[in-house]
Each structure stands twice: as structure tokens, then as C-alpha cells.
Scaffold this motif. Structure first.
Motif, PDB file in Angstrom:
ATOM      1  N   THR A   4     -33.892 -47.745 -10.453  1.00 41.60           N
ATOM      2  CA  THR A   4     -34.860 -47.596 -11.537  1.00 41.60           C
ATOM      3  C   THR A   4     -34.378 -46.587 -12.572  1.00 41.60           C
ATOM      4  O   THR A   4     -33.776 -45.565 -12.213  1.00 41.60           O
ATOM      5  CB  THR A   4     -36.224 -47.151 -10.990  1.00 41.60           C
ATOM      6  N   LYS A  42     -33.501 -45.963  -6.028  1.00 42.74           N
ATOM      7  CA  LYS A  42     -34.671 -46.798  -6.320  1.00 42.74           C
ATOM      8  C   LYS A  42     -34.351 -47.899  -7.329  1.00 42.74           C
ATOM      9  O   LYS A  42     -35.251 -48.650  -7.726  1.00 42.74           O
ATOM     10  CB  LYS A  42     -35.806 -45.931  -6.855  1.00 42.74           C
ATOM     11  N   TRP A  97     -36.010 -44.609 -16.129  1.00 41.78           N
ATOM     12  CA  TRP A  97     -37.257 -44.307 -16.812  1.00 41.78           C
ATOM     13  C   TRP A  97     -36.987 -43.781 -18.218  1.00 41.78           C
ATOM     14  O   TRP A  97     -35.931 -43.207 -18.500  1.00 41.78           O
ATOM     15  CB  TRP A  97     -38.057 -43.247 -16.053  1.00 41.78           C
ATOM     16  N   ARG A 137     -32.830 -41.537 -14.178  1.00 40.72           N
ATOM     17  CA  ARG A 137     -32.608 -42.663 -13.282  1.00 40.72           C
ATOM     18  C   ARG A 137     -32.589 -42.185 -11.842  1.00 40.72           C
ATOM     19  O   ARG A 137     -32.295 -41.026 -11.564  1.00 40.72           O
ATOM     20  CB  ARG A 137     -31.310 -43.394 -13.628  1.00 40.72           C
ATOM     21  N   SER A 151     -40.753 -47.773 -17.358  1.00 44.17           N
ATOM     22  CA  SER A 151     -39.905 -47.949 -16.191  1.00 44.17           C
ATOM     23  C   SER A 151     -39.092 -49.215 -16.337  1.00 44.17           C
ATOM     24  O   SER A 151     -39.531 -50.176 -16.970  1.00 44.17           O
ATOM     25  CB  SER A 151     -40.757 -48.046 -14.918  1.00 44.17           C
ATOM     26  N   CYS A 152     -37.920 -49.208 -15.734  1.00 37.78           N
ATOM     27  CA  CYS A 152     -37.063 -50.387 -15.720  1.00 37.78           C
ATOM     28  C   CYS A 152     -36.531 -50.541 -14.303  1.00 37.78           C
ATOM     29  O   CYS A 152     -35.777 -49.685 -13.828  1.00 37.78           O
ATOM     30  CB  CYS A 152     -35.931 -50.239 -16.715  1.00 37.78           C
ATOM     31  N   ALA A 153     -36.937 -51.612 -13.661  1.00 35.08           N
ATOM     32  CA  ALA A 153     -36.500 -51.886 -12.297  1.00 35.08           C
ATOM     33  C   ALA A 153     -35.362 -52.896 -12.335  1.00 35.08           C
ATOM     34  O   ALA A 153     -35.463 -53.933 -13.004  1.00 35.08           O
ATOM     35  CB  ALA A 153     -37.660 -52.422 -11.480  1.00 35.08           C
TER      36      ALA A 153
END
Length: 127
Positions: free
Chosen positions: A78, A76, A80, A72, A21-23
């Protein structure tokens, strides 16, 4: 600017799956095409997968096609990376990156187009 934080890396066995995950921080996440890159010890950083601003276009490195999926959710902030059928050669630090050009439909595979990077997350697949 956008700040990126990756998570989800770890030690898995060959054939297993893992989701990274990338926030992203900020309110402009939907202006950025996003990419995942990876860097193995002693090797150059390489493109893994990318997705355009609205998620309608994706690109993958040839060795990841059919095994990895990028997605994506702009609501959010985010992105993934779903990784299936992992192999020892997938061992690397995986980085999330944001494309600074605000390009609309295309997805770049070039590192130089991505000025914003996360700190990376380690994925290890023992042989």
C-alpha cells in the motif's frame, strides 16, 4: 505487472485533510517506485508526489510541498497520500501509478515512466 486500486477520495471543505490509499496486487510491490498524479477537468495529468522502492526518497510537486505526504508500507502493498490544508485548486481525479523501470533510489516525475495506473479517485474541494 501490478494492479492498483485507489480509495479515499471525497468531498471536503477547504482547509480539511484527506488520506488517499492505493492498494497493489501481486508479490513484487517492493520492486516499484510509486507515484501519485492528478488531473483536473480540462487540464493535463500532473505529478503530485513520488516515493522510491523502500520509502527512503520522496519527491513532491512544488505546490504540494509541506501540505502533502507520500508514504508506503511494502508489507501491506500500500502507498498513501496524506493531503492537508486542501484548497479548491486541489480538486481533481487522483491516480496512483507504478514506475515500470524498477529504478532503485530515484523518483521519476514523468508520466511516461509509469506504465501501471489505477482507476483514479475523485477529490473535490469546493470554493
Amino acid at each position: 505487472q501490478v494492479q492498483l486500486v485507489e480509495s479515499g477520495g471525497g468531498l471536503v471543505q477547504a482547509g480539511d485533510s484527506l488520506q488517499l490509499s492505493c492498494a497493489a496486487s501481486g508479490r513484487t510491490f517492493d520492486r516499484y517506485s510509486m507515484g501519485w498524479f492528478r488531473q483536473a477537468p480540462g487540464q493535463e495529468r500532473e505529478f503530485v508526489a513520488g516515493i522510491n522502492r523502500i520509502g527512503s526518497n520522496t519527491r513532491y510537486a512544488d505546490s504540494m510541498k509541506g501540505r502533502f505526504t507520500i508514504s508506503r508500507d511494502n508489507a501491506k502493498n500500500t502507498v498513501w497520500l496524506q493531503m492537508n490544508s486542501l484548497k479548491p485548486e486541489d480538486t481533481a481525479v487522483y491516480y496512483c501509478a507504478a514506475d515500470g523501470s524498477w529504478r532503485w533510489g530515484a523518483v521519476s516525475t514523468q508520466l511516461s515512466d509509469y506504465p501501471y495506473w489505477g482507476q483514479g479517485t475523485q477529490v473535490t474541494v469546493p470554493s
